[in-house]
Write an enzyme that holds these catalytic residues in place. Structure first.
Site, PDB file in Angstrom:
ATOM      1  CE  LYS A  31      -4.299  -1.754   1.898  1.00 31.44           C
ATOM      2  NZ  LYS A  31      -5.313  -1.690   2.953  1.00 31.44           N
ATOM      3  CE  LYS A  57      -5.718  -7.821  -1.275  1.00 33.88           C
ATOM      4  NZ  LYS A  57      -5.758  -7.638   0.138  1.00 33.88           N
ATOM      5  CE  LYS A  74     -14.028  -3.436   1.603  1.00 37.50           C
ATOM      6  NZ  LYS A  74     -13.790  -3.233   3.028  1.00 37.50           N
TER       7      LYS A  74
HETATM    8  P1  AMP Z   1     -10.888  -5.518   4.046  1.00 36.49           P
HETATM    9  O1  AMP Z   1     -11.775  -5.259   2.888  1.00 36.49           O
HETATM   10  O2  AMP Z   1      -9.433  -5.330   3.711  1.00 36.49           O
HETATM   11  O3  AMP Z   1     -11.322  -4.826   5.305  1.00 36.49           O
HETATM   12  O4  AMP Z   1     -11.014  -7.074   4.344  1.00 36.49           O
HETATM   13  C1  AMP Z   1     -12.057  -7.619   5.097  1.00 36.49           C
HETATM   14  C2  AMP Z   1     -11.974  -9.124   5.097  1.00 36.49           C
HETATM   15  O5  AMP Z   1     -12.140  -9.638   3.779  1.00 36.49           O
HETATM   16  C3  AMP Z   1     -10.639  -9.684   5.603  1.00 36.49           C
HETATM   17  O6  AMP Z   1     -10.889 -10.847   6.369  1.00 36.49           O
HETATM   18  C4  AMP Z   1      -9.919 -10.035   4.337  1.00 36.49           C
HETATM   19  O7  AMP Z   1      -8.994 -11.087   4.526  1.00 36.49           O
HETATM   20  C5  AMP Z   1     -11.054 -10.489   3.444  1.00 36.49           C
HETATM   21  N1  AMP Z   1     -10.717 -10.290   2.025  1.00 36.49           N
HETATM   22  C6  AMP Z   1     -10.431  -9.113   1.403  1.00 36.49           C
HETATM   23  N2  AMP Z   1     -10.164  -9.306   0.095  1.00 36.49           N
HETATM   24  C7  AMP Z   1     -10.266 -10.658  -0.121  1.00 36.49           C
HETATM   25  C8  AMP Z   1     -10.113 -11.499  -1.267  1.00 36.49           C
HETATM   26  N3  AMP Z   1      -9.807 -10.999  -2.474  1.00 36.49           N
HETATM   27  N4  AMP Z   1     -10.302 -12.830  -1.106  1.00 36.49           N
HETATM   28  C9  AMP Z   1     -10.626 -13.353   0.092  1.00 36.49           C
HETATM   29  N5  AMP Z   1     -10.780 -12.621   1.208  1.00 36.49           N
HETATM   30  C10 AMP Z   1     -10.608 -11.287   1.117  1.00 36.49           C
END
Ligand code: AMP
Ligand code: TRP
Length: 336
Positions: free
Chosen positions: A123, A204, A207
C-alpha cells in the site's frame, strides 16, 4: 487449535471469535467468501464482529462519506446474515479501549517488524505521502483481537501475516508483563480465502484497486453479475482442469463455485465440459446467493435508527468485555 503456552492460563475453555472489516467502500465477493460467509457460520454468543472505522482512517475520504460507509458496512454485515441478538455487531470507534490498547501495544512492537508487513509495503508503494497510521495499522488490529480474549479470527489469506504479528505481540506482552492476553489463531476458509480479480486473476480482488469488470460487488444487479462472470478472463486452450498456476483465471472461477457449493474445485471442474457452461451456472449461483443479501441490505439501509441501535447495544456489550482486559493490560505493564 486451542491456545497453548503463554496466555493459556486465561483461557476458560470457551471459543471466542472476533473479526473486523474496514468501512472503505462497497463490499465485494472476496470479502464475502473470505470473511463474511465464515463469520455467519461461526456466529454464536461468544462471537463479536466489528466495522473497524479507525482502520478506515488510513484511507483518504471526506467525513460525510466516511459516515455513510460505516452505515453501509454495518448494513452489509447484517444483510449477509449476522444477527445482533446472537452476538455484538459494532463500530470500533465506539469502544474506546481499541485506541487505548493500541498505545500499550505500540510500545512492545518494533519498528523493524512493522516494516516487514507485506500489506504495508504494497500500500505504501502506491501512495505519495504515507501516513504513520498505515504503518502502525497492524498494531491496532492486534489490539482489536486481544481485547476480547479471542481464540479464533476468521479472515481471508491476506490477513495471515497480521494475525502472526498479533500472536507474537500477545506472547511477548505475556512474557514481559505476566499473563494478560489469550493467544488467538487465524481461521481461513478451505476455498475462497483469496478470491482473485476477474480480469487480472493473478492479483486479489480488492477494494483499493479499481477494476470495473474485475471486482464483483455484493450489491451488483443480476445483469451486472452475469456480465462480469461471462467476461471473466480465462485462457485459450479450453481444457477444463483446476490448475491455479497454469490456469489462474479458470482456477479462480472454480474456487468461487466451490466456495458457494461447498465442494472442491476439482470436483466442480469434473462437472463441466466447457468454460461457457461453467460461467453460466456460476453466474446463476452467484445471483441466487447475492440477490437476497442485496434486497435485505436495501431494507436495512433505509432504517438508520435501527442500525444505530445495533451499534449502541453492540458497543455496550463489547466494552463490558474489553474494559477488564484493557485494565489488566494497563495494570500489568505498570500504569497506576
Ligand atoms: P478488508 O476489505 O481489507 O477490510 O477485508 C475484510 C476481510 O475480507 C478480511 O478478512 C480479508 O482477509 C477479506 N478479504 C479481502 N479481500 C479478499 C479477497 N480478495 N479474497 C478473500 N478474502 C478477502
Ligand atoms: N486488517 C483487516 C483487513 O484489512 C481488518 C481488521 C482490523 C481485522 N482489525 C481486525 C480483521 C481484527 C480481523 C480481526 O481486512
Amino acid at each position: 487449535m486451542l491456545p497453548e503456552g503463554p496466555g493459556a492460563l486465561l483461557y476458560d475453555g470457551q471459543m471466542a471469535v472476533f473479526s473486523g472489516i474496514q468501512p472503505t467502500g462497497p463490499m465485494h465477493l472476496g470479502n464475502y467468501l473470505g470473511a463474511l460467509k465464515q463469520w455467519v457460520s461461526m456466529q454464536d454468543a461468544e462471537s463479536l464482529y466489528c466495522v473497524v472505522d479507525l482502520h478506515g482512517l488510513t484511507v483518504d475520504s471526506d467525513p460525510a462519506l466516511r459516515r455513510e460507509w460505516s452505515l453501509d458496512a454495518m448494513a452489509s454485515l447484517l444483510a449477509a446474515g449476522l444477527d445482533p441478538s446472537v452476538g455484538p455487531v459494532f463500530l470500533q470507534s465506539r469502544v474506546r479501549y481499541h485506541a487505548q490498547l493500541n498505545w500499550l501495544l505500540e510500545c512492545v512492537t518494533s519498528f523493524g517488524e512493522l516494516g516487514r508487513m507485506t500489506q504495508f509495503k504494497d500500500k505504501s508503494e502506491r501512495q505519495a505521502s504515507v501516513r504513520v497510521g498505515l504503518f502502525t495499522y497492524p498494531v491496532l488490529m492486534a489490539g482489536d483481537v486481544l481485547l476480547y480474549n479471542t481464540t479464533q479470527v476468521p479472515v481471508g489469506e491476506d490477513q495471515r501475516q497480521h494475525l502472526e504479528l498479533t500472536r507474537e505481540l500477545a506472547i511477548r506482552f505475556n512474557n514481559r508483563y505476566g499473563e494478560t492476553f489469550v493467544v488467538p489463531d487465524a481461521v481461513l476458509p478451505s476455498v475462497g480465502a483469496r478470491v482473485m480479480d476477474l480480469q487480472e486473476p493473478t492479483r486479489k480482488m480488492s477494494k483499493s484497486v479499481p477494476s470495473p469488470l474485475g471486482t464483483l460487488y455484493l450489491l451488483d444487479e443480476p445483469a451486472e453479475i452475469e456480465r462480469k462472470v461471462m467476461k471473466a478472463v480465462t485462457d485459450t486452450d479450453g481444457e477444463m482442469r483446476y490448475d491455479p498456476s497454469a490456469k489462474p483465471g479458470l482456477a479462480n472461477l472454480l474456487e468461487i463455485f466451490a466456495a458457494l457449493s461447498e465442494e472442491t474445485p476439482t470436483r466442480v471442474a469434473a462437472r463441466f465440459a466447457r468454460y461457457g457452461e461453467l460461467k453460466k451456472e456460476l453466474a446463476a449461483r452467484l445471483i441466487a446467493t447475492l440477490e437476497p443479501i442485496a434486497a435485505r441490505y436495501r431494507e436495512l439501509r433505509a432504517e438508520e435508527g435501527e442500525i444505530e441501535r445495533v451499534i449502541e447495544a453492540g458497543a455496550a456489550a463489547a466494552a463490558a468485555i474489553a474494559g477488564p482486559v484493557y485494565e489488566r493490560a494497563a495494570r500489568n505493564i505498570g500504569l497506576l
